[in-house]
Scaffold this motif. Sequence first.
Motif, PDB file in Angstrom:
ATOM      1  N   ILE A   7      14.700  -7.488   9.540  1.00  0.00           N
ATOM      2  CA  ILE A   7      14.123  -6.456   8.683  1.00  0.00           C
ATOM      3  C   ILE A   7      15.122  -5.320   8.557  1.00  0.00           C
ATOM      4  O   ILE A   7      15.644  -4.819   9.562  1.00  0.00           O
ATOM      5  N   THR A   8      15.389  -4.882   7.341  1.00  0.00           N
ATOM      6  CA  THR A   8      16.273  -3.730   7.134  1.00  0.00           C
ATOM      7  C   THR A   8      15.441  -2.464   6.941  1.00  0.00           C
ATOM      8  O   THR A   8      14.281  -2.516   6.541  1.00  0.00           O
ATOM      9  N   GLY A   9      16.057  -1.328   7.244  1.00  0.00           N
ATOM     10  CA  GLY A   9      15.398  -0.037   7.028  1.00  0.00           C
ATOM     11  C   GLY A   9      14.250   0.223   7.975  1.00  0.00           C
ATOM     12  O   GLY A   9      13.158   0.611   7.557  1.00  0.00           O
ATOM     13  N   CYS A  10      14.479   0.040   9.282  1.00  0.00           N
ATOM     14  CA  CYS A  10      13.388   0.125  10.258  1.00  0.00           C
ATOM     15  C   CYS A  10      13.274   1.476  10.957  1.00  0.00           C
ATOM     16  O   CYS A  10      12.453   1.616  11.871  1.00  0.00           O
ATOM     17  N   SER A  11      14.047   2.456  10.563  1.00  0.00           N
ATOM     18  CA  SER A  11      14.007   3.735  11.262  1.00  0.00           C
ATOM     19  C   SER A  11      12.628   4.371  11.209  1.00  0.00           C
ATOM     20  O   SER A  11      12.144   4.943  12.192  1.00  0.00           O
ATOM     21  N   THR A  12      11.986   4.305  10.047  1.00  0.00           N
ATOM     22  CA  THR A  12      10.681   4.919   9.848  1.00  0.00           C
ATOM     23  C   THR A  12       9.893   4.088   8.837  1.00  0.00           C
ATOM     24  O   THR A  12      10.378   3.086   8.311  1.00  0.00           O
ATOM     25  N   GLY A  13       8.690   4.536   8.533  1.00  0.00           N
ATOM     26  CA  GLY A  13       7.932   4.055   7.390  1.00  0.00           C
ATOM     27  C   GLY A  13       7.640   2.568   7.375  1.00  0.00           C
ATOM     28  O   GLY A  13       7.224   1.971   8.375  1.00  0.00           O
ATOM     29  N   ILE A  14       7.854   1.966   6.208  1.00  0.00           N
ATOM     30  CA  ILE A  14       7.499   0.565   5.983  1.00  0.00           C
ATOM     31  C   ILE A  14       8.211  -0.357   6.966  1.00  0.00           C
ATOM     32  O   ILE A  14       7.599  -1.244   7.558  1.00  0.00           O
ATOM     33  N   GLY A  15       9.505  -0.181   7.128  1.00  0.00           N
ATOM     34  CA  GLY A  15      10.269  -1.062   8.003  1.00  0.00           C
ATOM     35  C   GLY A  15       9.827  -0.981   9.451  1.00  0.00           C
ATOM     36  O   GLY A  15       9.705  -2.009  10.135  1.00  0.00           O
ATOM     37  N   LEU A  16       9.588   0.236   9.930  1.00  0.00           N
ATOM     38  CA  LEU A  16       9.172   0.408  11.322  1.00  0.00           C
ATOM     39  C   LEU A  16       7.794  -0.187  11.550  1.00  0.00           C
ATOM     40  O   LEU A  16       7.565  -0.882  12.553  1.00  0.00           O
ATOM     41  N   ASN A  17       6.863   0.068  10.647  1.00  0.00           N
ATOM     42  CA  ASN A  17       5.518  -0.488  10.790  1.00  0.00           C
ATOM     43  C   ASN A  17       5.555  -2.013  10.771  1.00  0.00           C
ATOM     44  O   ASN A  17       4.884  -2.671  11.576  1.00  0.00           O
ATOM     45  N   ALA A  18       6.350  -2.565   9.865  1.00  0.00           N
ATOM     46  CA  ALA A  18       6.461  -4.023   9.780  1.00  0.00           C
ATOM     47  C   ALA A  18       7.034  -4.600  11.073  1.00  0.00           C
ATOM     48  O   ALA A  18       6.534  -5.604  11.596  1.00  0.00           O
ATOM     49  N   SER A 226       1.868   2.836   5.533  1.00  0.00           N
ATOM     50  CA  SER A 226       2.846   1.749   5.525  1.00  0.00           C
ATOM     51  C   SER A 226       2.214   0.408   5.873  1.00  0.00           C
ATOM     52  O   SER A 226       2.696  -0.653   5.449  1.00  0.00           O
ATOM     53  N   SER A 227       1.130   0.441   6.630  1.00  0.00           N
ATOM     54  CA  SER A 227       0.461  -0.798   7.033  1.00  0.00           C
ATOM     55  C   SER A 227      -0.036  -1.603   5.834  1.00  0.00           C
ATOM     56  O   SER A 227      -0.209  -2.824   5.933  1.00  0.00           O
ATOM     57  N   ALA A 228      -0.260  -0.941   4.685  1.00  0.00           N
ATOM     58  CA  ALA A 228      -0.694  -1.663   3.486  1.00  0.00           C
ATOM     59  C   ALA A 228       0.396  -2.612   3.009  1.00  0.00           C
ATOM     60  O   ALA A 228       0.116  -3.709   2.518  1.00  0.00           O
ATOM     61  N   VAL A 229       1.646  -2.193   3.132  1.00  0.00           N
ATOM     62  CA  VAL A 229       2.768  -3.062   2.764  1.00  0.00           C
ATOM     63  C   VAL A 229       2.918  -4.183   3.787  1.00  0.00           C
ATOM     64  O   VAL A 229       3.165  -5.343   3.433  1.00  0.00           O
ATOM     65  N   THR A 230       2.745  -3.845   5.056  1.00  0.00           N
ATOM     66  CA  THR A 230       2.848  -4.867   6.099  1.00  0.00           C
ATOM     67  C   THR A 230       1.811  -5.960   5.900  1.00  0.00           C
ATOM     68  O   THR A 230       2.087  -7.149   6.137  1.00  0.00           O
ATOM     69  N   LYS A 231       0.618  -5.588   5.458  1.00  0.00           N
ATOM     70  CA  LYS A 231      -0.423  -6.588   5.191  1.00  0.00           C
ATOM     71  C   LYS A 231       0.047  -7.592   4.147  1.00  0.00           C
ATOM     72  O   LYS A 231      -0.133  -8.808   4.299  1.00  0.00           O
ATOM     73  N   ALA A 232       0.658  -7.092   3.065  1.00  0.00           N
ATOM     74  CA  ALA A 232       1.197  -7.985   2.038  1.00  0.00           C
ATOM     75  C   ALA A 232       2.333  -8.826   2.597  1.00  0.00           C
ATOM     76  O   ALA A 232       2.455 -10.028   2.297  1.00  0.00           O
ATOM     77  N   LEU A 233       3.177  -8.211   3.409  1.00  0.00           N
ATOM     78  CA  LEU A 233       4.302  -8.934   4.010  1.00  0.00           C
ATOM     79  C   LEU A 233       3.812 -10.097   4.865  1.00  0.00           C
ATOM     80  O   LEU A 233       4.368 -11.202   4.807  1.00  0.00           O
TER      81      LEU A 233
END
Length: 274
Positions: A7-18, A226-233
């Motif tokens: 996973i790229t971009g994991c510092s915060t937000g979508i990437g970290l939650n995922a 961000s969890s809404a994106v993780t759900k789709a992922l």
Amino acid sequence: MQKSILITGCSTGIGLNAALTLQKRGYRVFATVRNPNDIERLQNLGLDCYHLDVTDNDSIEQTLAAIFEQTNRQLDFLFNNGAYGQPGAIEDLPTAALREQFETNLFGWHELTKRIIPVMRTQGHGRIIQCSSVLGFVSLKYRGAYNASKYALEGLTDTMRLELKDANIQVSLIQPGPIDTKFRANALTAFNKHIDIEPSAYKDDYLVQIERLSSKNPGGAMTLPSSAVTKALIHALEAKRAKVRYRVTTPTKMFSLLKRLLPSCWLDKLLAKG
């Protein structure tokens, strides 16, 4: 058998939650960050974290080598997520700023992805998920650089999906609308770096934009975590047949419908108010 994901971009937000969510679900997560100062913080959260600057080919090569050494040169999933938005009207946007936007949001993702596809081909399976945006299919004022990078990403990803159809590599796009992340704060930094508001015909509008980007509130009732994106992922990773596109948030779903139904001139009037 434990599935692996980069996973790229994991510092915060979508990437970290995922990264945190998938690790709890039993995935072997390779979380990557552009800022090496974030590595220790993510390691303290229990993540296997690596420095990865997708605009630097040497960084991509070194990070993949380290990850493949851990996985015996295998990788089940790739989630391209790390991106930012460069605000500014087209006529005020330095071409260098547009290049920087594409280097991070498109060219870097392409370089990383094309190095991983042969690994997926060899192992006989894989899934690639690209985090696009509602602005990958509709445009807003003062978002031209970001709009362009995401429109390009959509086209590149659609083509890749067709080309990999017979390789057992599924390719999906996630199209978030407003998500509660540091996206606006990062956009403000990019705006201040490249846009000179004083001589601009859009100065008054820019002052409104600066106030909005500086706001600490999450962005209104339609903004989701961000969890809404993780759900789709998770669906894109685990469904027998992943969807081509995952539309996340009400604005994304609404504009997807309106773009199909409204004449362009009507849609322009609506988008011009945004």
